[in-house]
Structure formats: C-alpha cells, structure tokens
Write a protein that holds these residues in place. Structure first.
Motif, mmCIF file in Angstrom:
data_model
loop_
_atom_site.group_PDB
_atom_site.id
_atom_site.type_symbol
_atom_site.label_atom_id
_atom_site.label_comp_id
_atom_site.label_asym_id
_atom_site.label_seq_id
_atom_site.Cartn_x
_atom_site.Cartn_y
_atom_site.Cartn_z
ATOM 1 N N SER A 397 112.150 -36.536 -76.190
ATOM 2 C CA SER A 397 112.058 -36.023 -74.698
ATOM 3 C C SER A 397 113.291 -36.153 -73.860
ATOM 4 C CB SER A 397 111.103 -36.911 -73.870
ATOM 5 O OG SER A 397 111.040 -38.283 -73.781
ATOM 6 N N PHE A 398 114.287 -36.857 -74.651
ATOM 7 C CA PHE A 398 115.852 -37.083 -73.903
ATOM 8 C C PHE A 398 116.158 -35.593 -74.027
ATOM 9 C CE2 PHE A 398 117.064 -41.684 -74.390
ATOM 10 C CZ PHE A 398 116.043 -42.103 -73.806
ATOM 11 N N GLY A 399 115.928 -34.860 -74.729
ATOM 12 C CA GLY A 399 116.377 -33.243 -74.630
ATOM 13 C C GLY A 399 115.941 -32.734 -73.068
ATOM 14 N N ASN A 400 115.146 -33.250 -72.395
ATOM 15 C CA ASN A 400 114.813 -32.722 -71.257
ATOM 16 C C ASN A 400 115.656 -33.255 -69.932
ATOM 17 O OD1 ASN A 400 112.524 -31.352 -72.184
ATOM 18 N ND2 ASN A 400 111.130 -33.307 -72.082
ATOM 19 N N MET A 401 116.575 -34.173 -70.173
ATOM 20 C CA MET A 401 117.330 -34.772 -69.321
ATOM 21 C C MET A 401 118.467 -33.933 -69.197
ATOM 22 S SD MET A 401 116.666 -38.686 -70.627
ATOM 23 C CE MET A 401 117.789 -39.491 -69.213
ATOM 24 N N SER A 402 118.374 -32.753 -68.478
ATOM 25 C CA SER A 402 119.251 -31.644 -68.560
ATOM 26 C C SER A 402 120.625 -31.821 -67.796
ATOM 27 C CB SER A 402 118.699 -30.177 -67.868
ATOM 28 O OG SER A 402 118.350 -30.470 -66.836
ATOM 29 N N GLU A 403 120.669 -32.826 -67.072
ATOM 30 C CA GLU A 403 121.832 -32.985 -66.117
ATOM 31 C C GLU A 403 122.696 -34.235 -66.939
ATOM 32 O OE1 GLU A 403 122.911 -31.297 -63.261
ATOM 33 O OE2 GLU A 403 121.232 -29.884 -63.820
ATOM 34 N N LEU A 404 122.390 -34.742 -67.936
ATOM 35 C CA LEU A 404 122.804 -35.890 -68.497
ATOM 36 C C LEU A 404 124.260 -35.776 -68.792
ATOM 37 C CD1 LEU A 404 121.698 -38.940 -68.719
ATOM 38 C CD2 LEU A 404 121.380 -38.123 -71.152
ATOM 39 N N GLU A 405 125.233 -36.645 -68.390
ATOM 40 C CA GLU A 405 126.442 -36.745 -68.743
ATOM 41 C C GLU A 405 127.068 -37.730 -69.455
ATOM 42 O OE1 GLU A 405 129.071 -36.490 -65.247
ATOM 43 O OE2 GLU A 405 127.785 -34.808 -64.353
ATOM 44 N N SER A 420 116.753 -33.448 -82.961
ATOM 45 C CA SER A 420 117.573 -32.077 -82.695
ATOM 46 C C SER A 420 117.616 -31.674 -81.011
ATOM 47 C CB SER A 420 117.072 -31.117 -83.446
ATOM 48 O OG SER A 420 115.439 -31.007 -83.083
ATOM 49 N N GLU A 421 116.681 -32.012 -80.281
ATOM 50 C CA GLU A 421 116.385 -31.735 -78.992
ATOM 51 C C GLU A 421 117.675 -32.267 -78.212
ATOM 52 O OE1 GLU A 421 112.143 -31.837 -80.488
ATOM 53 O OE2 GLU A 421 114.022 -33.285 -80.591
ATOM 54 N N LEU A 422 118.404 -33.256 -78.573
ATOM 55 C CA LEU A 422 119.626 -33.573 -77.858
ATOM 56 C C LEU A 422 120.475 -32.571 -77.706
ATOM 57 C CD1 LEU A 422 118.218 -36.538 -77.832
ATOM 58 C CD2 LEU A 422 120.052 -37.760 -78.415
ATOM 59 N N THR A 423 120.639 -31.872 -78.673
ATOM 60 C CA THR A 423 121.775 -30.806 -78.715
ATOM 61 C C THR A 423 121.534 -29.761 -77.420
ATOM 62 O OG1 THR A 423 120.298 -29.174 -80.161
ATOM 63 C CG2 THR A 423 121.791 -30.851 -81.299
ATOM 64 N N ARG A 424 120.187 -29.919 -76.791
ATOM 65 C CA ARG A 424 120.080 -29.159 -75.545
ATOM 66 C C ARG A 424 121.057 -29.715 -74.253
ATOM 67 N NH1 ARG A 424 114.270 -29.086 -76.818
ATOM 68 N NH2 ARG A 424 113.985 -30.302 -74.787
#
Length: 466
Positions: A397-405, A420-424
């Motif tokens: 679900s970390f792949g949903n944190m779309s603003e994460l820097e 693999s979702e982290l590549t988003r």
C-alpha cells in the motif's frame, strides 16, 4: 512623502532635513545607500519614519532623539552598525523596528524609559549582554522580538544571562521571540499568567533549564510554542490542553521525561508536534477515548526517544491533515523555526509551507509490523521509521503514497521483497532500506534507477546490487 517601492539609489541628501513640516516619510523598498544624515533630526513634526529594505549603513544618528513627534521608526533590513544610542530612551516611540541590521553592543537600560512602546523588534543583529531589567517598565509592550533567524541572516544576537524578573510586568505581551541567543536559567513563574495574551512564545536555541511553566490558563491564546534545544526537564504540563488555539508545539532536544501526551489528541488545531530527542517512553498504542485524534496535524516527530510497542495505527488512520492539507494558515507561521531530519539530514525550516507533511518515528523501540493503513497517507512527503525493531514485509500500500519524497525504513528487521508498487512513487528522491533482511530483486524502473547502492546495503538476501 511616499517614495517607497521605487528604484531610488544613492544616498539620502542632507537637504532632507529642511523639510521641517514633513509628517510622514516613506522611502522603504529602494536601493538607498550610505549613512542616515544627522539633519534628519530637524524633522520635528515627523510621526512615521520608514526606511526599511534599503542598503543604508553606518550608525543611527543620535539626532533622531530630537524628533519629539515620532511614533514609528522602521529601519529594518539594512546594514546599520554601531550601538543603540542611549538617547533613544528619551523618545516617545510606539513602534521601533531595527531588526536585520548589524547593531552591536548591549541593549541600553534607557530603553525602559520608552513607556509608550508597543513593538520592539531588534532581531538578527549583533547585540550581546543581558536583557536590561528596565524592560519591565515598558508596560504596554505587545511585541518583543530579540531573536536570530539562523537560516536567513548573517547577524546573530548573543544575548546572555537570565531573564529579568521584571519581565513579569509585561502583562500584555503578544509576541515573545528570544530564539538563538545564550540566555540561561529558569523561566519566571509569571509566564503561566501570560498565556491569556501571548500567541507566539519562542525561546528555542538557548540554555534555559528547569521546568516548563505548569499552569496554562483557561483563556490560553497561545498559537505557537517553541522551547526546543534547551535544557528543560520534568514532565510536559497537562494544562497545555487549555491552549485550544495551539498550532505549533516544538520541545525537541530537551530533557523532558514523560509518557506520550495522549491528552494532546484533543488539540484540534495542532499542526506541528515535535517531541524529538527527549526522554519520552512507554507504549503509544494504548487505548484512547479520542475519536479523531490530531485531526489537523502535518508534522509529527517523536524520534530519538524510548517509545516501545507497536506503531500507533490509529494516528495513521485519522491524521486527516496528511490527506487533506489544513486550512489553518496565518501570518505567524512565517515565524516557525524547526529542525527536522529530512532525506537523512537535519534541516532547518523557518516557515511551515501549507503542503509540508512529515512523520518521524525513528530511533525508538517500536516493534511489530507496519500497518498497511499507512498507505492511505497520500499527501505525506517525509516518512522515517528507521532504527527500530520492526518486522514483517514492507506494505504494498506504500505505492499509494503518491507525494512521498523521502522514505527511510533502515535498521529494522524487515523481510520479504521490495513491493513493485513502490515504483509508482515518482516524487521519491531519497530511499533508505539498508540493514534489514530484505530479499529478491531490486526494482529498476522509475525513481529506483536513480538510487545508489547505499540505499540497500546490509540486506544479504538481495539478488544483486547495481
């Protein structure tokens, strides 16, 4: 005379002193240079003198004390040098703004003769010595700013000694900023009485010790408290719950020894809570009666303490500010000064942008797995869970944190593969997954192609490094 916000250059002519009928002189926001001429003291009818945001230099002319009608002086943001002339004490000023200059020497005790003063701003100069006890004579003082902004200024006040007990007479104080000096000793108990008038209370980056004032009144109007980087000890006073207008509480880098302040969950306007580098401990996941804790919080930093147990999942479900940026924004937030660990480095922020969001739970003793609900923090920019004892997988679900820097999960006991979702996460500029038990292939797409091997070292199960 209004000549502000032009492109005037050169020096102020001596002949300006001949305009003796002048009432207001606004020549701010230009490129005027040189010294302020002595003849300025001939303007006996002048009420407002504004010369800020120029390139003026040299000392303040002592003849300024001859201007008996003067009520407002603003010569801030220049390079005025020398000491504050003692003659200034004979003036009946209501507002004196000399911050962001290069004034030297001590604050003259004659300042206490200015009984009509409402605002005294001397921040970001090179002043030293004690705050004179005569400051208590300025009974109408609302704003006292003697601090130093480390981010933007070369000039640095180094006021020293203890706060004079006479400061207790200033019962109408609204802004009190004494940050970044070398003041020491215990705070006078009267600060508890100020909470009905004070809105900004910043004493950070000094050498104050003792207890934080323990009794904040029912009519507390405080909006920002910064006591960071001092030597305060004891417990966090529960009477802070009376400060329902509080937006910022920063007490990092002290010696506070306490459990987590669950009672603060009811501060519905709180934007910033920084408890880092103290001696807080205990379990943050204990039951709470607050239905929506910390509904507006943007910055939550409890790093470098002794918290244990599982991660406080209810906060990640209900921190609505991390999903919908707060609407509580006032001019005072430009005075916010915070040291936070961002992208692996301690950084100084001198204001709070509306969209800035950060959670730092690093360097504690948290254990258990990372709740998948953290992936709902879609506007979170900085996330640090490093140096704990966390186990299990990195949630997909970390792949949903779309603003994460920035994401730091290093030095835990995490296992499994990198989702693999982290590549988003296309804004991700800093990633640290080192010193865990991760296995499998390291993703190669999007931001992952930019990360160096030090993001992954200490994971013997990775198939390969780049």
């Amino acid at each position: 005379m209004e000549l502000y916000e032009n492109k005037l250059s050169g020096s102020i002519p001596k002949e300006a002193g001949n305009m003796t009928a002048l009432v207001n002189l606004w020549i701010n926001d230009n490129s005027l240079s040189g010294v302020i001429p002595q003849q300025i003291g001939n303007l006996h009818h002048l009420r407002i003198l504004c010369m800020f945001m120029n390139k003026l230099s040299g000392p303040l002319p002592p003849t300024i004390s001859n201007m008996s009608s003067l009520g407002t002086v603003d010569i801030s943001s220049n390079t005025i040098t020398g000491a504050l002339p003692s003659e200034i004490g004979s003036m009946k000023l209501g507002i004196l703004i000399l911050d962001h200059n290069a004034l030297t020497g001590t604050i003259p005790s004659a300042i206490g003769n200015m009984s009509d003063m409402r605002s005294l701003l001397l921040s970001s100069n090179n002043l030293n010595g004690p705050i004179p006890s005569t400051i208590g004579n300025i009974s109408n003082l609302r704003d006292l700013l003697l601090s130093f902004n480390k981010l933007n200024d070369l000039s640095s006040n180094k006021l020293s000694g203890e706060l004079p007990s006479s400061i207790c007479k200033l019962s109408h104080l609204n802004y009190l900023l004494l940050s970044n000096n070398t003041l020491e000793g215990r705070l006078p108990h009267c600060f508890e009485n100020f909470s009905g008038s004070l809105t900004i209370f910043h004493l950070n980056e000094n050498k104050f010790s003792g207890l934080i004032p323990s009794t904040f009144s029912k009519n507390c109007s405080l909006m920002s408290i910064n006591l960071g980087n001092n030597k305060f000890h004891g417990r966090l006073p529960k009477s802070l719950i009376n400060c329902q207008s509080l937006r910022v509480l920063y007490i990092g880098n002290n010696r506070i020894q306490d459990d987590f302040p669950f009672w603060m969950e009811r501060l519905r306007k709180l934007l910033v809570l920084v408890l880092r580098s103290n001696k807080f401990g205990g379990n943050m996941s204990l039951p709470s009666r607050t239905k929506f804790p910390f509904p507006r919080l943007q910055v939550f930093d409890v790093s470098h303490n002794e918290f244990l147990g599982s991660l406080p999942q209810r906060y990640f479900k209900n921190f609505r500010a991390k999903i919908y940026p707060t609407v509580f924004y006032e001019e005072f937030l430009d005075y916010v000064e915070m040291i936070l660990t961002l992208k692996g480095q301690d950084q100084l922020l001198n204001r709070l942008p509306e969209t800035f969001t950060a959670i730092d739970l690093s360097s504690n003793r948290f254990c258990g797995t990372i709740p998948p609900s953290m992936g709902n923090l879609k506007s979170l920019k900085y996330f640090n869970l490093s140096h704990n004892s966390l186990t299990g997988h990195i949630p997909s679900s970390f792949g949903n944190m779309s603003e994460l820097e920035s994401l730091d999960l290093s030095t835990n006991n995490l296992n499994g593969e990198i989702p693999s979702e982290l590549t988003r996460l296309t804004f991700l500029a800093k990633l640290n997954l080192s010193t865990n038990n991760l296995v499998g292939q390291i993703p190669q797409s999007n931001q992952f192609s930019t990360f160096e091997n030090d993001s992954y070292i200490g994971n013997l199960g990775f198939a390969e490094f780049r």
